[in-house]
Every structure is written in structure tokens, then in C-alpha cells.
Scaffold this motif. Sequence first.
Motif, PDB file in Angstrom:
ATOM      1  N   UNK A   1      46.943   7.310  72.918  1.00 10.32           N
ATOM      2  CA  UNK A   1      46.265   8.475  73.473  1.00 10.32           C
ATOM      3  C   UNK A   1      46.206   9.625  72.489  1.00 10.32           C
ATOM      4  N   UNK A   2      47.163   9.694  71.562  1.00 16.75           N
ATOM      5  CA  UNK A   2      47.055  10.710  70.518  1.00 16.75           C
ATOM      6  C   UNK A   2      45.849  10.423  69.621  1.00 16.75           C
ATOM      7  N   UNK A   3      45.604   9.148  69.354  1.00  9.37           N
ATOM      8  CA  UNK A   3      44.429   8.774  68.566  1.00  9.37           C
ATOM      9  C   UNK A   3      43.146   9.171  69.291  1.00  9.37           C
ATOM     10  N   UNK A   4      43.135   9.063  70.603  1.00  3.85           N
ATOM     11  CA  UNK A   4      41.958   9.460  71.375  1.00  3.85           C
ATOM     12  C   UNK A   4      41.747  10.972  71.308  1.00  3.85           C
ATOM     13  N   UNK A   5      42.838  11.743  71.370  1.00  5.19           N
ATOM     14  CA  UNK A   5      42.716  13.196  71.231  1.00  5.19           C
ATOM     15  C   UNK A   5      42.239  13.556  69.836  1.00  5.19           C
ATOM     16  N   UNK A   6      42.739  12.851  68.834  1.00  5.26           N
ATOM     17  CA  UNK A   6      42.315  13.105  67.454  1.00  5.26           C
ATOM     18  C   UNK A   6      40.831  12.804  67.273  1.00  5.26           C
ATOM     19  N   UNK A  47      43.900  11.156  80.066  1.00  3.19           N
ATOM     20  CA  UNK A  47      44.519  10.091  79.283  1.00  3.19           C
ATOM     21  C   UNK A  47      45.583   9.377  80.119  1.00  3.19           C
ATOM     22  N   UNK A  48      45.691   8.049  80.013  1.00  2.00           N
ATOM     23  CA  UNK A  48      46.650   7.301  80.836  1.00  2.00           C
ATOM     24  C   UNK A  48      48.092   7.767  80.681  1.00  2.00           C
ATOM     25  N   UNK A  49      48.497   8.155  79.466  1.00  4.85           N
ATOM     26  CA  UNK A  49      49.869   8.633  79.282  1.00  4.85           C
ATOM     27  C   UNK A  49      50.139   9.845  80.156  1.00  4.85           C
ATOM     28  N   UNK A  50      49.138  10.728  80.258  1.00  7.05           N
ATOM     29  CA  UNK A  50      49.311  11.958  81.030  1.00  7.05           C
ATOM     30  C   UNK A  50      49.348  11.656  82.524  1.00  7.05           C
ATOM     31  N   UNK A  51      48.291  11.041  83.060  1.00  4.90           N
ATOM     32  CA  UNK A  51      48.255  10.871  84.518  1.00  4.90           C
ATOM     33  C   UNK A  51      49.238   9.808  85.000  1.00  4.90           C
ATOM     34  N   UNK A  75      58.800  14.705  75.815  1.00  2.30           N
ATOM     35  CA  UNK A  75      58.483  14.409  74.416  1.00  2.30           C
ATOM     36  C   UNK A  75      57.235  13.548  74.329  1.00  2.30           C
ATOM     37  N   UNK A  76      57.094  12.556  75.216  1.00  2.00           N
ATOM     38  CA  UNK A  76      55.927  11.671  75.188  1.00  2.00           C
ATOM     39  C   UNK A  76      54.640  12.453  75.405  1.00  2.00           C
ATOM     40  N   UNK A  77      54.653  13.397  76.333  1.00  2.00           N
ATOM     41  CA  UNK A  77      53.440  14.161  76.638  1.00  2.00           C
ATOM     42  C   UNK A  77      53.111  15.143  75.522  1.00  2.00           C
ATOM     43  N   UNK A  78      54.126  15.787  74.947  1.00  2.00           N
ATOM     44  CA  UNK A  78      53.825  16.696  73.836  1.00  2.00           C
ATOM     45  C   UNK A  78      53.302  15.932  72.628  1.00  2.00           C
ATOM     46  N   UNK A  79      53.612  14.641  72.529  1.00  2.00           N
ATOM     47  CA  UNK A  79      53.110  13.842  71.413  1.00  2.00           C
ATOM     48  C   UNK A  79      51.584  13.720  71.451  1.00  2.00           C
ATOM     49  N   UNK A  80      50.986  13.707  72.636  1.00  2.00           N
ATOM     50  CA  UNK A  80      49.536  13.536  72.727  1.00  2.00           C
ATOM     51  C   UNK A  80      48.801  14.869  72.671  1.00  2.00           C
ATOM     52  N   UNK A  81      49.525  15.971  72.667  1.00  2.00           N
ATOM     53  CA  UNK A  81      48.896  17.286  72.715  1.00  2.00           C
ATOM     54  C   UNK A  81      48.743  17.887  71.324  1.00  2.00           C
ATOM     55  N   UNK A  82      47.619  18.582  71.050  1.00  2.00           N
ATOM     56  CA  UNK A  82      47.566  19.414  69.843  1.00  2.00           C
ATOM     57  C   UNK A  82      48.712  20.414  69.860  1.00  2.00           C
TER      58      UNK A  82
END
Length: 476
Positions: free
Chosen positions: A438-443, A242-246, A364-371
Motif C-alpha cells: 500500500x505504500x507503493x500505491x501511495x507513492x 487502502x486495504x492496510x488502512x480499512x 507503526x503499520x499505518x504510519x508506514x503507508x502515510x506520507x
Amino acid sequence: MTVTNGPNRAGKSEVEMTEATHPVGTRTARTAWSITFLVMILQTVNFADKAVLGIVARPLSEDLGLSNADIGLLGSTFYVLFVVTGLLGGFIADRVKIVWILLAMALLWSLVQIPILLVGTFGALIVSRVLLGAAEGPASSLANVAVFGWFPKSKRGLPSAVVTSGSSLAKILMAPALTLVVAAYGWKSAFFTMMVVGVVWAAVWLVVGKDGPYSVNTARERAKAADTDRVKRVSILRIAALPTFWGGVLGMFAIYGMVAVILTWLPSYFEQGLGYSRVNSGLLFALPSVTSMAAMLLSSYVTDRLAGRGTTVRVSRGLVSAVALFVCGACLAAIPYATSSWIAVVLVVTGYGVGVATFPLMFVAVTHISPERQVASTLGVFVALFQTSGILAPWLTGHLVDAASSPIDGYTTAFQIFGVVAIAGAVVMFLTVDPERDRARVAAIDPLTNADGEAEDEELLAVARDEDSGRGPEGL
């Protein structure tokens, strides 16, 4: 219980309404902040262990006849296994209680100082620094994971900043104290002091440390009790794509290289490059940390308030981080053009302080996209990847100093390189970091992600309220 995640008529999510109408009790809040400050002290010890090499660099080189490249090598070897254990630590923390992991790390940090105290050769220093790096690899990510277990997602910025400010306190409080200890008792005394401090912290943590109601273990245990399908995992490779991560990794890669250089070389830069005395150089070592601590606490407090008022995570965490990183890079890149030593000091102090403020925001931003059940492993991989810059940066700086016509030319060239890299990283972060998208993509990969990360907040708050009445998570 049926819980929806959509906005209500007032434009607030169910999570925000839940947090507003079901506040965590005062006893839990006190416990949460007590744990946060104790973990902050652990981070202080963690960064003091890193900074001690910079404090003893000059007396160490004189005693053992080491070159600048040798000192740089010592700084870089710290990160060889640091990255490997940083990757592994997060996956272990997904399955083992965080309280036990932090306890084990603190004890290991103390034990690995022994080779230096018994032998005190360059080889013993190499072995000790490699082992210390291995023991401290997961520290930054897991310290944040431990504290995130006590706060909902929208209120994690300030606690993360408090924990991360331990890196500043290491240089504000510990570095001057260690400088005076070294001046009085020799360079080995600094390593002995850090060994004792680590043991004392472990003893206190053994008594009071415990998991919070939002912890990874709580989320996993509740998921297993509710539905076995809810414990399936999203591949870390999918999250990392995901772009937020890399994009975040690339941006933080730039800033962490600068942090590793500051920890290893700043006192030497003040002494060799700018002409300050050894004791004054050790005392000046604390200045960048004063600005970094202020910047972290202020930016995280403000962005938490913005998040509470409905500002997107992209703006409140991502864009603020990108701007801070850009300012940091501009300050470092300008150091070669400083016309006096005090201007150079101001540029270093400002650049470092503003740049380090990106750490809690990006955590905080990265934990937002993680389960929620994978926060430890996701944050562990994220931190381990960007910390790889620590392997190269200290050695490169030492090499540049040895190769330059004068020490100050070598140091300023290194700072300028890291400044340009930081500016490039800021541009990448500006273009890529978007946690909501990116959270929507993980969802979409795992529809239960929203349940883990958002809709479960009401039940987790109930756990916290139970703790207030004496029925909640128990300590050690």
C-alpha cells in the motif's frame, strides 16, 4: 543531494544503510527517550481518566441510585465527541506544533473534572464525561506522533509500545491508588486526584516538551524550503481506501470495544460477577495491564529487531497483530466455559494483555503507508474510526447485565460477543494488512512520498546530529 531508495548489493535499503552509518548522537537519544517516557506518563493520565469510572462505578451507583445501564451510558457518552475530536486533532497537528497540542489537552482534561466536583449529579457526570472525551479524543494518535518525531520508521515499534504501555500503568499503578483514595475519601476524590495530576504533567511539559527531528513540523518546513510542490497532500480518502488502512480499522474496532468494556466494567465484573470484595476488585483491575505491558514491550522490541534485519512490515507488524488479536478473541470467547473464578480471571488477563499488544504494531503499520508530512492526520483518522466501538460497547454490556438472569451471565455473554468479533477482526487483518504494497500505491499517487518517508532520513539525521552540537530544534 541525490538519494536512491532501492536496495544495495547486500540487500539493504538506503534507509537502513543511512541509519547504520549515521547513528543519532547520544544527546539526541537521551532526549528522545526522555520525551518518550514523559509522553508515556501523559498516556497513563489519559487512561486513568477513562478507568476512573470503572473504579467508582459501584459506590457511584449506590450513592446516586444508578442502574447498570446508567453506568454503561456514562461509559459510552465519553466516546460521543471523542471520535469527532480524534478526527480533527490529527489534521490540526499537521499544521500546529505537537508540543502545544499536548499541553492544551492535558490542561483541558483537568478543567473538565470541575463539574463533577462542584455538582456531583448524574447530569454533571454526563456533561463532564462528554467534555473529557472531547478533550482526550486525539490523545492516543498524537502521543504516538509526538514520539515518532524522535525515531526513524524502522525503530518506532518499541517507542510506540512504551507510550501505549501508559494505558497499562494507569491500571497497574493509578487504579489501585485511586481505589484506596475512593475507599478513604469517597468517589469524588478520584476525579479531584486526576485533575491535580493533569495540571502537574502540563507544568512539566511546558518546561521540557519539544518536537523531534523526524516530526511532522520538521518534514513540512523542510519540504517547503526545498520545493513548494513537495507540500501537496495525498487525499485521506485515498489513503483510507487502502486495504492496510480499512482492514486495520476493522481489526482494531474489535479490540477497542473490548478495551472500553474493560475500563468501564472490569472491577464490577470482579465484584458482582466473581464475588471479590470491592477493594480486591480494584486491585485485580491492574492484572490485565501487567500482561498487556509485557506483551506490548516484548512484541514491539522483537518486531523492531525483525524490521532491522529486513523482515517485511507485513510480517513484523501486520501478521503478528493478526495472531495476537486471534488469541485475544479465543480467550474472551472461552470465558463462559470457565469452571472457576480464577480461570475466568486468567482468561481475561491473558486475552486483554495479548490483544492490546496490537496497538503499537498497527500504529507503526499505518504510519508506514502515510506520507511523512501527513502522519498526524492519517493516524488521527485511523484511531478515531476504530474508537467508535467505544460508543456502543460499554452501554451494550450494561444492557446485557441488566437483562441477564444474573450479573455473571450478562458479563460473560458480553465477553463472548467481543471475543467472536475479535476473531473475525483478526481474519480481516490477516487478509488485508500489507504496508509495503500500500505504500507503493501511495507513492504512485504522489511520487514524493518516498522522499518524505525514506530518502529524507539522511537529512533528518543531520538535523539530529546538529542538535547534539547545540544547533538543532529548540524546545519551548
